[in-house]
Design a protein around this motif. Structure first.
Motif, PDB file in Angstrom:
ATOM      1  N   PHE A 171       0.854  -1.194   0.000  1.00 30.46           N
ATOM      2  CA  PHE A 171       0.000   0.000   0.000  1.00 30.46           C
ATOM      3  C   PHE A 171       0.892   1.246   0.000  1.00 30.46           C
ATOM      4  O   PHE A 171       0.878   2.045   0.930  1.00 30.46           O
ATOM      5  CB  PHE A 171      -0.895  -0.034   1.245  1.00 30.46           C
ATOM      6  CG  PHE A 171      -2.101   0.856   1.198  1.00 30.46           C
ATOM      7  CD1 PHE A 171      -2.808   1.058   0.017  1.00 30.46           C
ATOM      8  CD2 PHE A 171      -2.563   1.472   2.355  1.00 30.46           C
ATOM      9  CE1 PHE A 171      -3.936   1.867  -0.007  1.00 30.46           C
ATOM     10  CE2 PHE A 171      -3.682   2.285   2.345  1.00 30.46           C
ATOM     11  CZ  PHE A 171      -4.375   2.479   1.157  1.00 30.46           C
ATOM     12  N   PRO A 172       1.670   1.441  -1.055  1.00 32.43           N
ATOM     13  CA  PRO A 172       2.639   2.543  -1.058  1.00 32.43           C
ATOM     14  C   PRO A 172       1.971   3.889  -1.282  1.00 32.43           C
ATOM     15  O   PRO A 172       0.840   3.986  -1.760  1.00 32.43           O
ATOM     16  CB  PRO A 172       3.554   2.190  -2.241  1.00 32.43           C
ATOM     17  CG  PRO A 172       2.660   1.432  -3.175  1.00 32.43           C
ATOM     18  CD  PRO A 172       1.732   0.651  -2.291  1.00 32.43           C
ATOM     19  N   GLY A 173       2.697   4.941  -0.928  1.00 35.61           N
ATOM     20  CA  GLY A 173       2.197   6.291  -1.150  1.00 35.61           C
ATOM     21  C   GLY A 173       2.875   7.288  -0.246  1.00 35.61           C
ATOM     22  O   GLY A 173       3.993   7.076   0.230  1.00 35.61           O
ATOM     23  N   ARG A 174       2.191   8.375   0.020  1.00 32.69           N
ATOM     24  CA  ARG A 174       2.743   9.493   0.791  1.00 32.69           C
ATOM     25  C   ARG A 174       1.925   9.717   2.060  1.00 32.69           C
ATOM     26  O   ARG A 174       0.695   9.642   2.043  1.00 32.69           O
ATOM     27  CB  ARG A 174       2.752  10.763  -0.056  1.00 32.69           C
ATOM     28  CG  ARG A 174       3.568  10.648  -1.336  1.00 32.69           C
ATOM     29  CD  ARG A 174       3.362  11.862  -2.227  1.00 32.69           C
ATOM     30  NE  ARG A 174       3.700  13.096  -1.533  1.00 32.69           N
ATOM     31  CZ  ARG A 174       3.288  14.289  -1.930  1.00 32.69           C
ATOM     32  NH1 ARG A 174       2.507  14.410  -2.997  1.00 32.69           N
ATOM     33  NH2 ARG A 174       3.652  15.377  -1.264  1.00 32.69           N
ATOM     34  N   THR A 175       2.635  10.006   3.148  1.00 31.90           N
ATOM     35  CA  THR A 175       1.998  10.223   4.440  1.00 31.90           C
ATOM     36  C   THR A 175       1.866  11.718   4.725  1.00 31.90           C
ATOM     37  O   THR A 175       2.762  12.498   4.409  1.00 31.90           O
ATOM     38  CB  THR A 175       2.821   9.559   5.548  1.00 31.90           C
ATOM     39  OG1 THR A 175       2.906   8.149   5.280  1.00 31.90           O
ATOM     40  CG2 THR A 175       2.198   9.768   6.912  1.00 31.90           C
ATOM     41  N   ALA A 176       0.733  12.100   5.338  1.00 27.71           N
ATOM     42  CA  ALA A 176       0.497  13.483   5.767  1.00 27.71           C
ATOM     43  C   ALA A 176       0.730  14.478   4.634  1.00 27.71           C
ATOM     44  O   ALA A 176       1.496  15.429   4.762  1.00 27.71           O
ATOM     45  CB  ALA A 176       1.371  13.830   6.970  1.00 27.71           C
ATOM     46  N   VAL A 177       0.044  14.233   3.512  1.00 30.79           N
ATOM     47  CA  VAL A 177       0.137  15.152   2.376  1.00 30.79           C
ATOM     48  C   VAL A 177      -0.393  16.532   2.760  1.00 30.79           C
ATOM     49  O   VAL A 177       0.168  17.565   2.377  1.00 30.79           O
ATOM     50  CB  VAL A 177      -0.642  14.591   1.174  1.00 30.79           C
ATOM     51  CG1 VAL A 177      -0.632  15.556   0.004  1.00 30.79           C
ATOM     52  CG2 VAL A 177      -0.059  13.247   0.749  1.00 30.79           C
ATOM     53  N   GLU A 178      -1.482  16.543   3.514  1.00 39.60           N
ATOM     54  CA  GLU A 178      -2.041  17.783   4.048  1.00 39.60           C
ATOM     55  C   GLU A 178      -2.579  17.526   5.449  1.00 39.60           C
ATOM     56  O   GLU A 178      -2.998  16.404   5.773  1.00 39.60           O
ATOM     57  CB  GLU A 178      -3.179  18.318   3.168  1.00 39.60           C
ATOM     58  CG  GLU A 178      -2.756  18.946   1.870  1.00 39.60           C
ATOM     59  CD  GLU A 178      -3.910  19.598   1.126  1.00 39.60           C
ATOM     60  OE1 GLU A 178      -3.652  20.310   0.159  1.00 39.60           O
ATOM     61  OE2 GLU A 178      -5.085  19.386   1.525  1.00 39.60           O
ATOM     62  N   ARG A 179      -2.569  18.574   6.278  1.00 39.25           N
ATOM     63  CA  ARG A 179      -3.174  18.522   7.607  1.00 39.25           C
ATOM     64  C   ARG A 179      -4.095  19.725   7.761  1.00 39.25           C
ATOM     65  O   ARG A 179      -3.756  20.840   7.346  1.00 39.25           O
ATOM     66  CB  ARG A 179      -2.105  18.547   8.708  1.00 39.25           C
ATOM     67  CG  ARG A 179      -1.211  17.339   8.730  1.00 39.25           C
ATOM     68  CD  ARG A 179      -0.061  17.519   9.708  1.00 39.25           C
ATOM     69  NE  ARG A 179      -0.524  17.654  11.090  1.00 39.25           N
ATOM     70  CZ  ARG A 179      -0.409  18.764  11.819  1.00 39.25           C
ATOM     71  NH1 ARG A 179       0.127  19.864  11.297  1.00 39.25           N
ATOM     72  NH2 ARG A 179      -0.834  18.795  13.069  1.00 39.25           N
ATOM     73  N   HIS A 180      -5.257  19.475   8.363  1.00 43.33           N
ATOM     74  CA  HIS A 180      -6.232  20.549   8.563  1.00 43.33           C
ATOM     75  C   HIS A 180      -6.730  20.524  10.001  1.00 43.33           C
ATOM     76  O   HIS A 180      -7.021  19.450  10.559  1.00 43.33           O
ATOM     77  CB  HIS A 180      -7.439  20.382   7.632  1.00 43.33           C
ATOM     78  CG  HIS A 180      -7.118  20.502   6.175  1.00 43.33           C
ATOM     79  ND1 HIS A 180      -7.369  21.652   5.453  1.00 43.33           N
ATOM     80  CD2 HIS A 180      -6.578  19.617   5.302  1.00 43.33           C
ATOM     81  CE1 HIS A 180      -6.992  21.467   4.200  1.00 43.33           C
ATOM     82  NE2 HIS A 180      -6.506  20.245   4.085  1.00 43.33           N
ATOM     83  N   ALA A 181      -6.832  21.691  10.601  1.00 40.88           N
ATOM     84  CA  ALA A 181      -7.614  21.837  11.830  1.00 40.88           C
ATOM     85  C   ALA A 181      -9.072  22.008  11.407  1.00 40.88           C
ATOM     86  O   ALA A 181      -9.374  22.737  10.454  1.00 40.88           O
ATOM     87  CB  ALA A 181      -7.143  23.046  12.626  1.00 40.88           C
ATOM     88  N   ALA A 287      -8.380   0.268  -0.525  1.00 36.62           N
ATOM     89  CA  ALA A 287      -7.708   0.255  -1.829  1.00 36.62           C
ATOM     90  C   ALA A 287      -6.999   1.553  -2.142  1.00 36.62           C
ATOM     91  O   ALA A 287      -6.025   1.561  -2.906  1.00 36.62           O
ATOM     92  CB  ALA A 287      -8.723  -0.051  -2.937  1.00 36.62           C
ATOM     93  N   HIS A 288      -7.465   2.664  -1.568  1.00 35.83           N
ATOM     94  CA  HIS A 288      -6.879   3.965  -1.906  1.00 35.83           C
ATOM     95  C   HIS A 288      -7.160   4.980  -0.821  1.00 35.83           C
ATOM     96  O   HIS A 288      -8.187   4.928  -0.135  1.00 35.83           O
ATOM     97  CB  HIS A 288      -7.437   4.477  -3.240  1.00 35.83           C
ATOM     98  CG  HIS A 288      -8.940   4.458  -3.307  1.00 35.83           C
ATOM     99  ND1 HIS A 288      -9.746   5.372  -2.661  1.00 35.83           N
ATOM    100  CD2 HIS A 288      -9.786   3.613  -3.954  1.00 35.83           C
ATOM    101  CE1 HIS A 288     -11.025   5.094  -2.905  1.00 35.83           C
ATOM    102  NE2 HIS A 288     -11.079   4.027  -3.685  1.00 35.83           N
ATOM    103  N   LEU A 289      -6.244   5.907  -0.658  1.00 36.91           N
ATOM    104  CA  LEU A 289      -6.427   7.055   0.224  1.00 36.91           C
ATOM    105  C   LEU A 289      -6.136   8.310  -0.579  1.00 36.91           C
ATOM    106  O   LEU A 289      -5.096   8.402  -1.238  1.00 36.91           O
ATOM    107  CB  LEU A 289      -5.479   6.989   1.425  1.00 36.91           C
ATOM    108  CG  LEU A 289      -5.693   5.851   2.424  1.00 36.91           C
ATOM    109  CD1 LEU A 289      -4.602   5.876   3.486  1.00 36.91           C
ATOM    110  CD2 LEU A 289      -7.069   5.939   3.078  1.00 36.91           C
ATOM    111  N   LEU A 290      -7.034   9.264  -0.546  1.00 41.49           N
ATOM    112  CA  LEU A 290      -6.840  10.549  -1.200  1.00 41.49           C
ATOM    113  C   LEU A 290      -7.709  11.570  -0.488  1.00 41.49           C
ATOM    114  O   LEU A 290      -8.475  11.231   0.400  1.00 41.49           O
ATOM    115  CB  LEU A 290      -7.152  10.500  -2.683  1.00 41.49           C
ATOM    116  CG  LEU A 290      -8.602  10.355  -3.165  1.00 41.49           C
ATOM    117  CD1 LEU A 290      -8.666  10.644  -4.653  1.00 41.49           C
ATOM    118  CD2 LEU A 290      -9.149   8.957  -2.938  1.00 41.49           C
ATOM    119  N   GLY A 291      -7.587  12.838  -0.837  1.00 36.28           N
ATOM    120  CA  GLY A 291      -8.393  13.858  -0.189  1.00 36.28           C
ATOM    121  C   GLY A 291      -7.774  15.231  -0.196  1.00 36.28           C
ATOM    122  O   GLY A 291      -8.405  16.189   0.253  1.00 36.28           O
ATOM    123  N   ALA A 292      -6.529  15.368  -0.692  1.00 36.47           N
ATOM    124  CA  ALA A 292      -5.910  16.689  -0.739  1.00 36.47           C
ATOM    125  C   ALA A 292      -6.527  17.526  -1.857  1.00 36.47           C
ATOM    126  O   ALA A 292      -7.100  16.987  -2.817  1.00 36.47           O
ATOM    127  CB  ALA A 292      -4.402  16.566  -0.951  1.00 36.47           C
TER     128      ALA A 292
END
Length: 550
Positions: A171-181, A287-292
Motif C-alpha cells: 500500500f505505497p504512497g505518501r503520508t500526511a500530504v495535508e493537515r487541517h484543523a 484500496a486507496h487514500l486521497l483527499g488533498a
C-alpha cells in the motif's frame, strides 16, 4: 449459492451490500464494531451529484434529511473575491451534497434494516481467509467467533485493512500530504448555503487557506490548512482561529457561535498495488487514500461500489468471465491513480510560498481554478471518471458506430427518458439495477401517447434487438441527447457509462457491444474467478502475512 462476504461496515461496505441486494444478491457484512455510529459533526463527506443520487436510490433517507446541497461557491484571495458560481440550476441536483459521515452511515444502516438479503454481523473481527475454486471462507474472532462461506469477499475495512494485509498487498504512497484543523460550529455567515474557499486571508493567525462548507440547521464545517511541519493544535489556538476567522468574515465583529466539534484531519495519498486476488477484492480506503486539494475519499469509495456491484451480481447470477471481474481493478485503479497524479502535480504549485511565481500574471486565478475543480467535482481533480481504455470496450467500431456528446466509456448525461411503465424519469434513476440500458433518441415522442409510437417506426425492430441481447436490458426513449441525431441508439452500462452509440438500429453491432460490456463468454456458473488450477486452496491468517500500511 453462497452470499458475498463484505468486511467493514462503513459507508462503502454498507452501500455495497445494498447495491448487491437491489440486484438480488445476498451478502453478509462483518462489522468489527457494535453497530452504532459515533456522532462527529466535524467529520463530513462531500458527494458529487451522481454519487448522491446513487446513495438515495439505495434508500438512504439522510441524503435528503441531513444533507445540504450548496447554493453556490465563492473563492476569495486576501480581500478580493476571485470567483462566484451559482449552483441552483436543476433544483440544485447538480450541486455537491454535504452531510456528516455518521449520518450517511446511519441512513445506510436504516435502509439495510428493511432489506432481507443483507445480514449485518456485529463484533466480528476477521482473522483469516481461505480461497478455493468454489468460494471463500472467512474466519472471525470475537464473542461469536465462527466462519462464513461466501462466493466472493470484498474488503471495505479502511486504511488499515485486515483483508489487504492477509492478501499481502503493498500500500505505497505518501503520508500526511495535508493537515487541517477542523471545527463544526453553529453560527451565521454572510453567505448562507454557499461554500467558501479563502486563500491568504488578510488577518493574522488563520494560515494560508480556509474552507467553510454549510451543513443543516445553521452548522458549518470550517477547515484551516496547517503548516506541513506538524504544528500543535491546542484548544486555545483553535478557538483563536475560530474567533479571528469569524471576525474577518463579519466586518471585524465576531458573531455568536456554538462550537460543536473539533479535530485535526490528516490526509494521506496511497494506492494498493492490487485490488483483486482471485475471489477477493478491495474497495474504498482499503484500496486507496486521497483527499488533498478538494478530492473526496468517500465519494471515490462509492464509485468503487458502483463499478463492482453489477459485475459481482452478474458473476453471482450467471457466471462472470475473468475479463469482467478483472475490469474492476483495470478501470477503478487507473481512475484513482489519475486523480492522485493530478493532485500530486497540483500540490507543489498550490502550496508554494513566495518567489517570483506568486507575481506571475494569472497565477492566482489559475490556482483558484484548480482548487475549485477539486471541490466542485470538475476537471482532473474532481470530474466523474471515464473508462476509455476499459477491457470491456466493444470491438473496433463498425459501420453503425457514431460519436455523440459523451465519449465512449464516460458517464452519460442525465437526460429525461420515458421508461417501460410510461413514466418520465431521469436516466440516472434507472441505473444500479444490474441491467444494461438501451436509449433511443426519438424527437417528438413527448407529445404522443406511448401506445401510439411504441409499435411504430424503428421501435419494434429495436425492441426485438434488445430482447435478444446476451444480458438483461431496458429500453428507454428520450427526446434528445447532446450530440446525437434522431434515431441514434445508445448502449449504457448499469453504472451509467456509455458503451457505444449507433446510427439507427444495428442488432448485430448492438449485440456484440453488449457482449463485450458484460465481459464476453462467462467462466461457468458462479464464475471461477480464479487464476490457475481451480482446486487449489489458499489459507491466509492474520499472523502469517503483513503489508506496509504506513
Amino acid at each position: 449459492m453462497d452470499p458475498v462476504i463484505i468486511v467493514g461496515a462503513g459507508p462503502v461496505g454498507l452501500a455495497l451490500s445494498l447495491s448487491l441486494a437491489v440486484q438480488g444478491v445476498p451478502s453478509v457484512v462483518l462489522d468489527e464494531g457494535g453497530g452504532k455510529e459515533e456522532p462527529r459533526p466535524a467529520r463530513t463527506v462531500v458527494l458529487r451529484p451522481d454519487m448522491a443520487a446513487m446513495v438515495e436510490r439505495l434508500g438512504c433517507a439522510t441524503v435528503r434529511d441531513e444533507g445540504v446541497r450548496w447554493a453556490g461557491w465563492r473563492s476569495l484571495r486576501r480581500r478580493q473575491q476571485m470567483r462566484h458560481i451559482e449552483l441552483t440550476g436543476d433544483g440544485g441536483l447538480n450541486a455537491p451534497l454535504h452531510l456528516p459521515q455518521h449520518a450517511l452511515a446511519r441512513g445506510l444502516r436504516d435502509a439495510i434494516a428493511g432489506q432481507k438479503l443483507v445480514r449485518l454481523v456485529h463484533e466480528a473481527r476477521l482473522d483469516s481467509i481461505e480461497q478455493d475454486g468454489d468460494g471463500v471462507v472467512a474466519h472471525t474472532r470475537g464473542p461469536g467467533a465462527t466462519w462464513w462461506r461466501g462466493s466472493h469477499l470484498v474488503g471495505c475495512d479502511g486504511a488499515r485493512s485486515t483483508v489487504r494485509k492477509l492478501l499481502g498487498i503493498r500500500f505505497p504512497g505518501r503520508t500526511a500530504v495535508e493537515r487541517h484543523a477542523v471545527a463544526a460550529l453553529r453560527t451565521e455567515l454572510p453567505w448562507p448555503g454557499e461554500a467558501l474557499l479563502h486563500r491568504q486571508p488578510p488577518w493574522r493567525g488563520s494560515g494560508d487557506e480556509i474552507t467553510a462548507r454549510p451543513l443543516p440547521d445553521g452548522v458549518w464545517r470550517i477547515d484551516w490548512l496547517l503548516p506541513p511541519r506538524g504544528e500543535l493544535v491546542t484548544p486555545e489556538t483553535l478557538v483563536s482561529r475560530v474567533r479571528d476567522t469569524l471576525s474577518g468574515w463579519c466586518d471585524d465583529s465576531t458573531p455568536q457561535y456554538e462550537l460543536i466539534d473539533t479535530g485535526v484531519h490528516t490526509l494521506h495519498h496511497r494506492l494498493a498495488r492490487r485490488w483483486r486476488v482471485d475471489r477477493v477484492f478491495l474497495a474504498g480506503d482499503a484500496a486507496h487514500l486521497l483527499g488533498a486539494v478538494g478530492t473526496q475519499g468517500v465519494d471515490e469509495g462509492l464509485r468503487d461500489v458502483d463499478n463492482l456491484a453489477w459485475k459481482l451480481a452478474r458473476a453471482w447470477h450467471h457466471g462472470g468471465s475473468e475479463r469482467l471481474l478483472d475490469s474492476y481493478q483495470s478501470e477503478r485503479r487507473a481512475a484513482v491513480a489519475s486523480r492522485l497524479r493530478a493532485a500530486d502535480q497540483s500540490l507543489p504549485v498550490l502550496r508554494s510560498s513566495g518567489g517570483l511565481r506568486t507575481y506571475l500574471p494569472g497565477s492566482a486565478r489559475g490556482h483558484d481554478s484548480l482548487l475549485t475543480d477539486g471541490h466542485l467535482g470538475r476537471g482532473p481533480l474532481g470530474a466523474p471518471p471515464a473508462y476509455p481504455h476499459s477491457p470491456l470496450a466493444p470491438p473496433d467500431a463498425g459501420e453503425g458506430r457514431i460519436a455523440v456528446g459523451t465519449d465512449d466509456g464516460a458517464p452519460v448525461d442525465d437526460v429525461r427518458v420515458t421508461a417501460p411503465d410510461d413514466t418520465t424519469v431521469r436516466l440516472r434513476d434507472r441505473l444500479g439495477r444490474g441491467r444494461l440500458l438501451v436509449v433511443l433518441v426519438a424527437p417528438g415522442t413527448a407529445v404522443w401517447d406511448r401506445r401510439h409510437w411504441k409499435s411504430a417506426g424503428v421501435m419494434p425492430q429495436l425492441a426485438a434487438a434488445v430482447d435478444a441481447l446476451p444480458a438483461k436490458a431496458e429500453l428507454l426513449v428520450t427526446e434528445a441527447y447532446p450530440g446525437a441525431a434522431a434515431h441514434s441508439v445508445l448502449l449504457v452500462r448499469p453504472d451509467g457509462h456509455l458503451v457505444a452509440a449507433f446510427s439507427g438500429v444495428r442488432p448485430a453491432e448492438l449485440h456484440a457491444a453488449a457482449d463485450a460490456a458484460c465481459g464476453g463468454a462467462a467462466a461457468g456458473p458462479g464464475g471461477s474467478g480464479r487464476s490457475g488450477p481451480a482446486a487449489r486452496s489458499e489459507v491466509l491468517r492474520g499472523s502469517d502475512r503483513t503489508a506496509d500500511v504506513n
